[in-house]
Design a protein around this motif. Structure first.
Motif, PDB file in Angstrom:
ATOM      1  N   ARG A  14      21.138   4.885  -1.398  1.00  0.00           N
ATOM      2  CA  ARG A  14      22.302   4.383  -2.131  1.00  0.00           C
ATOM      3  C   ARG A  14      22.587   2.911  -1.853  1.00  0.00           C
ATOM      4  NH1 ARG A  14      23.166   8.347  -5.966  1.00  0.00           N
ATOM      5  NH2 ARG A  14      23.046  10.394  -4.973  1.00  0.00           N
ATOM      6  N   THR A  15      21.979   2.365  -0.803  1.00  0.00           N
ATOM      7  CA  THR A  15      22.235   0.962  -0.458  1.00  0.00           C
ATOM      8  C   THR A  15      20.913   0.211  -0.323  1.00  0.00           C
ATOM      9  OG1 THR A  15      22.156   1.225   1.952  1.00  0.00           O
ATOM     10  CG2 THR A  15      24.264   1.688   0.853  1.00  0.00           C
ATOM     11  N   VAL A  16      20.988  -1.090  -0.521  1.00  0.00           N
ATOM     12  CA  VAL A  16      19.803  -1.932  -0.366  1.00  0.00           C
ATOM     13  C   VAL A  16      19.297  -1.882   1.070  1.00  0.00           C
ATOM     14  CG1 VAL A  16      18.957  -4.309  -0.460  1.00  0.00           C
ATOM     15  CG2 VAL A  16      20.439  -3.442  -2.283  1.00  0.00           C
ATOM     16  N   ASP A  17      20.199  -1.877   2.039  1.00  0.00           N
ATOM     17  CA  ASP A  17      19.771  -1.852   3.438  1.00  0.00           C
ATOM     18  C   ASP A  17      18.972  -0.592   3.762  1.00  0.00           C
ATOM     19  OD1 ASP A  17      20.950  -4.282   3.893  1.00  0.00           O
ATOM     20  OD2 ASP A  17      22.752  -3.469   4.845  1.00  0.00           O
ATOM     21  N   ASP A  18      19.440   0.565   3.305  1.00  0.00           N
ATOM     22  CA  ASP A  18      18.709   1.808   3.558  1.00  0.00           C
ATOM     23  C   ASP A  18      17.350   1.795   2.863  1.00  0.00           C
ATOM     24  OD1 ASP A  18      20.757   2.754   5.091  1.00  0.00           O
ATOM     25  OD2 ASP A  18      21.573   4.107   3.566  1.00  0.00           O
ATOM     26  N   LEU A  19      17.332   1.310   1.633  1.00  0.00           N
ATOM     27  CA  LEU A  19      16.068   1.238   0.902  1.00  0.00           C
ATOM     28  C   LEU A  19      15.077   0.336   1.621  1.00  0.00           C
ATOM     29  CD1 LEU A  19      14.369   1.793  -1.671  1.00  0.00           C
ATOM     30  CD2 LEU A  19      15.485  -0.213  -2.693  1.00  0.00           C
ATOM     31  N   ARG A  20      15.547  -0.828   2.044  1.00  0.00           N
ATOM     32  CA  ARG A  20      14.646  -1.774   2.699  1.00  0.00           C
ATOM     33  C   ARG A  20      14.093  -1.227   4.011  1.00  0.00           C
ATOM     34  NH1 ARG A  20      17.884  -7.438   1.430  1.00  0.00           N
ATOM     35  NH2 ARG A  20      16.814  -7.888  -0.541  1.00  0.00           N
ATOM     36  N   ALA A  21      14.873  -0.423   4.715  1.00  0.00           N
ATOM     37  CA  ALA A  21      14.375   0.179   5.957  1.00  0.00           C
ATOM     38  C   ALA A  21      13.193   1.104   5.668  1.00  0.00           C
ATOM     39  CB  ALA A  21      15.494   0.944   6.650  1.00  0.00           C
ATOM     40  N   ALA A  22      13.295   1.885   4.595  1.00  0.00           N
ATOM     41  CA  ALA A  22      12.185   2.771   4.217  1.00  0.00           C
ATOM     42  C   ALA A  22      10.977   1.955   3.773  1.00  0.00           C
ATOM     43  CB  ALA A  22      12.633   3.720   3.106  1.00  0.00           C
ATOM     44  N   LEU A  23      11.219   0.915   3.010  1.00  0.00           N
ATOM     45  CA  LEU A  23      10.116   0.086   2.520  1.00  0.00           C
ATOM     46  C   LEU A  23       9.407  -0.621   3.667  1.00  0.00           C
ATOM     47  CD1 LEU A  23      11.838  -1.535  -0.591  1.00  0.00           C
ATOM     48  CD2 LEU A  23      10.314   0.438  -0.553  1.00  0.00           C
ATOM     49  N   ALA A  24      10.157  -1.040   4.676  1.00  0.00           N
ATOM     50  CA  ALA A  24       9.552  -1.734   5.812  1.00  0.00           C
ATOM     51  C   ALA A  24       8.545  -0.827   6.516  1.00  0.00           C
ATOM     52  CB  ALA A  24      10.635  -2.187   6.785  1.00  0.00           C
ATOM     53  N   ALA A  25       8.873   0.452   6.641  1.00  0.00           N
ATOM     54  CA  ALA A  25       7.944   1.386   7.276  1.00  0.00           C
ATOM     55  C   ALA A  25       6.665   1.521   6.467  1.00  0.00           C
ATOM     56  CB  ALA A  25       8.617   2.743   7.449  1.00  0.00           C
ATOM     57  N   TRP A  26       6.805   1.569   5.140  1.00  0.00           N
ATOM     58  CA  TRP A  26       5.614   1.656   4.292  1.00  0.00           C
ATOM     59  C   TRP A  26       4.766   0.401   4.403  1.00  0.00           C
ATOM     60  CZ3 TRP A  26       8.409   3.513  -0.800  1.00  0.00           C
ATOM     61  CH2 TRP A  26       8.858   4.822  -0.619  1.00  0.00           C
ATOM     62  N   ARG A  27       5.424  -0.751   4.453  1.00  0.00           N
ATOM     63  CA  ARG A  27       4.661  -1.996   4.523  1.00  0.00           C
ATOM     64  C   ARG A  27       3.910  -2.116   5.846  1.00  0.00           C
ATOM     65  NH1 ARG A  27       9.136  -4.107   1.409  1.00  0.00           N
ATOM     66  NH2 ARG A  27       8.342  -4.512  -0.676  1.00  0.00           N
ATOM     67  N   ARG A  28       4.496  -1.606   6.917  1.00  0.00           N
ATOM     68  CA  ARG A  28       3.783  -1.630   8.203  1.00  0.00           C
ATOM     69  C   ARG A  28       2.487  -0.812   8.136  1.00  0.00           C
ATOM     70  NH1 ARG A  28       9.158  -1.552  10.328  1.00  0.00           N
ATOM     71  NH2 ARG A  28       9.138   0.726  10.494  1.00  0.00           N
ATOM     72  N   GLU A  29       2.484   0.169   7.246  1.00  0.00           N
ATOM     73  CA  GLU A  29       1.276   0.967   7.054  1.00  0.00           C
ATOM     74  C   GLU A  29       0.308   0.321   6.060  1.00  0.00           C
ATOM     75  OE1 GLU A  29       1.836   5.270   6.507  1.00  0.00           O
ATOM     76  OE2 GLU A  29       3.976   4.898   6.833  1.00  0.00           O
ATOM     77  N   GLY A  30       0.693  -0.813   5.483  1.00  0.00           N
ATOM     78  CA  GLY A  30      -0.162  -1.494   4.517  1.00  0.00           C
ATOM     79  C   GLY A  30      -0.204  -0.818   3.159  1.00  0.00           C
ATOM     80  N   LEU A  31       0.850  -0.079   2.801  1.00  0.00           N
ATOM     81  CA  LEU A  31       0.862   0.681   1.558  1.00  0.00           C
ATOM     82  C   LEU A  31       1.293  -0.191   0.378  1.00  0.00           C
ATOM     83  CD1 LEU A  31       2.488   3.979   2.876  1.00  0.00           C
ATOM     84  CD2 LEU A  31       0.052   3.475   2.528  1.00  0.00           C
ATOM     85  N   ARG A  32       0.725   0.090  -0.766  1.00  0.00           N
ATOM     86  CA  ARG A  32       1.037  -0.618  -2.004  1.00  0.00           C
ATOM     87  C   ARG A  32       2.224   0.089  -2.667  1.00  0.00           C
ATOM     88  NH1 ARG A  32      -1.243  -4.056  -5.808  1.00  0.00           N
ATOM     89  NH2 ARG A  32      -1.187  -3.398  -7.998  1.00  0.00           N
ATOM     90  N   ILE A  33       3.237  -0.696  -3.072  1.00  0.00           N
ATOM     91  CA  ILE A  33       4.500  -0.139  -3.563  1.00  0.00           C
ATOM     92  C   ILE A  33       4.705  -0.508  -5.031  1.00  0.00           C
ATOM     93  CG2 ILE A  33       7.015  -0.177  -3.285  1.00  0.00           C
ATOM     94  CD1 ILE A  33       6.471  -0.878  -0.300  1.00  0.00           C
ATOM     95  N   ALA A  34       5.111   0.491  -5.823  1.00  0.00           N
ATOM     96  CA  ALA A  34       5.442   0.271  -7.237  1.00  0.00           C
ATOM     97  C   ALA A  34       6.911   0.581  -7.465  1.00  0.00           C
ATOM     98  CB  ALA A  34       4.589   1.159  -8.131  1.00  0.00           C
ATOM     99  N   LEU A  35       7.514  -0.160  -8.385  1.00  0.00           N
ATOM    100  CA  LEU A  35       8.901   0.066  -8.804  1.00  0.00           C
ATOM    101  C   LEU A  35       8.935   0.391 -10.285  1.00  0.00           C
ATOM    102  CD1 LEU A  35      12.044  -0.124  -8.482  1.00  0.00           C
ATOM    103  CD2 LEU A  35      11.808  -2.570  -9.016  1.00  0.00           C
ATOM    104  N   VAL A  36       9.715   1.422 -10.642  1.00  0.00           N
ATOM    105  CA  VAL A  36       9.992   1.736 -12.046  1.00  0.00           C
ATOM    106  C   VAL A  36      11.504   1.654 -12.232  1.00  0.00           C
ATOM    107  CG1 VAL A  36       9.747   3.381 -13.931  1.00  0.00           C
ATOM    108  CG2 VAL A  36       7.990   3.273 -12.140  1.00  0.00           C
ATOM    109  N   PRO A  37      12.019   0.575 -12.817  1.00  0.00           N
ATOM    110  CA  PRO A  37      13.470   0.462 -13.026  1.00  0.00           C
ATOM    111  C   PRO A  37      13.907   1.299 -14.234  1.00  0.00           C
ATOM    112  CG  PRO A  37      12.396  -1.702 -12.891  1.00  0.00           C
ATOM    113  CD  PRO A  37      11.337  -0.681 -13.129  1.00  0.00           C
ATOM    114  N   THR A  38      14.977   2.089 -14.078  1.00  0.00           N
ATOM    115  CA  THR A  38      15.505   2.884 -15.186  1.00  0.00           C
ATOM    116  C   THR A  38      17.033   2.900 -15.110  1.00  0.00           C
ATOM    117  OG1 THR A  38      15.826   5.119 -14.250  1.00  0.00           O
ATOM    118  CG2 THR A  38      13.554   4.451 -14.741  1.00  0.00           C
ATOM    119  N   MET A  39      17.633   3.380 -16.206  1.00  0.00           N
ATOM    120  CA  MET A  39      19.065   3.684 -16.196  1.00  0.00           C
ATOM    121  C   MET A  39      19.281   5.194 -16.178  1.00  0.00           C
ATOM    122  SD  MET A  39      21.155   0.733 -18.234  1.00  0.00           S
ATOM    123  CE  MET A  39      20.859   1.326 -19.889  1.00  0.00           C
TER     124      MET A  39
END
Length: 287
Positions: A14-39
């Motif tokens: 629900r927050t940018v801070d929480d999202l970024r914490a999850a993304l940081a863990a993925w990036r440490r693993e060298g994972l490729r990330i995709a975003l699909v923006p929707t309403m």
């Protein structure tokens, strides 16, 4: 026979801070990330974007946010369909790992004072009828791209001008994200999928296919050597006769959305927006 495993529910941030914490863990693993923006109010067109993201990345984030800044005061912000529970089920079935579903206060906290204003592909067409629209779109997409910093972001061509605006935005701001555009997903009868199709009555739904048919016929006339403006005028007249109120039916440069100066030798895109009752439909095709 053993039951099929139940798909894992995506993590909902629900927050940018929480999202970024999850993304940081993925990036440490060298994972490729995709975003699909929707309403939200997800339909098969959205799910097609998610499948494409899944093929191109190790982890997929889908944002669900009905963005108030791209709605005018007399538009359908309050009535826009909000179906988060069913959206989450659909995304779980596709193996999406994360959903970013902020509220308006998270995206636009008290005192928020920054917007992204664009010209270029944002001029004309939608802007002629919804002058607020692309400032709202550019600002929210910019915020989402900065929050996620995905390797790729996937959009549909149904909102073609929006796709061109987002590509220009990412290029101009040197954002490290590849913007991927995918072909419009259509019903069997040709109607472009849209969350707003839910507003159509049964009779309007039957008539709605006219916009795709008229565009195809107009494009065929132009390809066959017809003069562009008379062919477009005939298409507008056909939509008027079918009960549509036409905002525009035009042919533009497919890469810049500028008016054509050499129609025979430029990449061309036909774009349309028209009202059917209280529902505004948009569509586009290559010519």
């Amino acid at each position: 026979m053993p039951a099929s495993p139940t798909p894992a529910s995506p993590a909902i941030h629900r927050t940018v801070d929480d999202l970024r914490a999850a993304l940081a863990a993925w990036r440490r693993e060298g994972l490729r990330i995709a975003l699909v923006p929707t309403m939200g109010a997800l339909h098969e067109g959205h799910l097609d974007l998610v499948r494409a993201a899944r093929e191109r990345a190790d982890r997929v984030v889908v944002s669900i946010f009905v963005n108030p800044t791209q709605f005018g005061p007399k538009e359908d912000f309050g009535s826009y369909p909000r179906t988060e529970a069913s959206d989450v089920e659909k995304l779980a079935a596709l193996g999406v790992e994360a959903i970013f579903a902020p509220n308006a206060a998270e995206m636009y906290p008290e005192g928020f004072a920054t917007t992204i204003s664009m010209v270029g592909p944002a001029l004309g067409l939608e802007t002629d009828f919804r002058p607020h629209f692309f400032t709202g779109v550019a600002t929210v997409v910019g915020k989402l791209l900065i929050a996620v910093m995905p390797d790729i972001a996937v959009f549909g061509e149904k909102d073609y001008q929006q796709l061109m605006v987002v590509r220009r935005l990412a290029r101009d701001l040197r954002l490290p994200t590849e913007i991927v555009g995918l072909p419009t997903v259509r019903e069997a009868d040709g109607l472009a999928l849209s969350s707003r199709n839910a507003y159509l009555s049964a009779e309007e739904r039957r008539l709605a296919t006219t916009i795709a048919r008229v565009m195809r016929e107009t494009a065929e006339a132009i390809r066959a050597g017809g003069t562009v403006e008379p062919a477009l005028a005939e298409g507008r007249a056909a939509l008027d006769a079918a009960g549509f109120r036409v905002d525009y039916l035009v042919l533009r440069n497919a890469e810049t959305l500028a008016e054509l100066t050499d129609p025979a030798n430029e990449p061309r895109r036909m774009l349309a927006a028209a009202w059917l009752g209280k529902t505004r439909l948009i569509d586009n095709i290559a010519v």
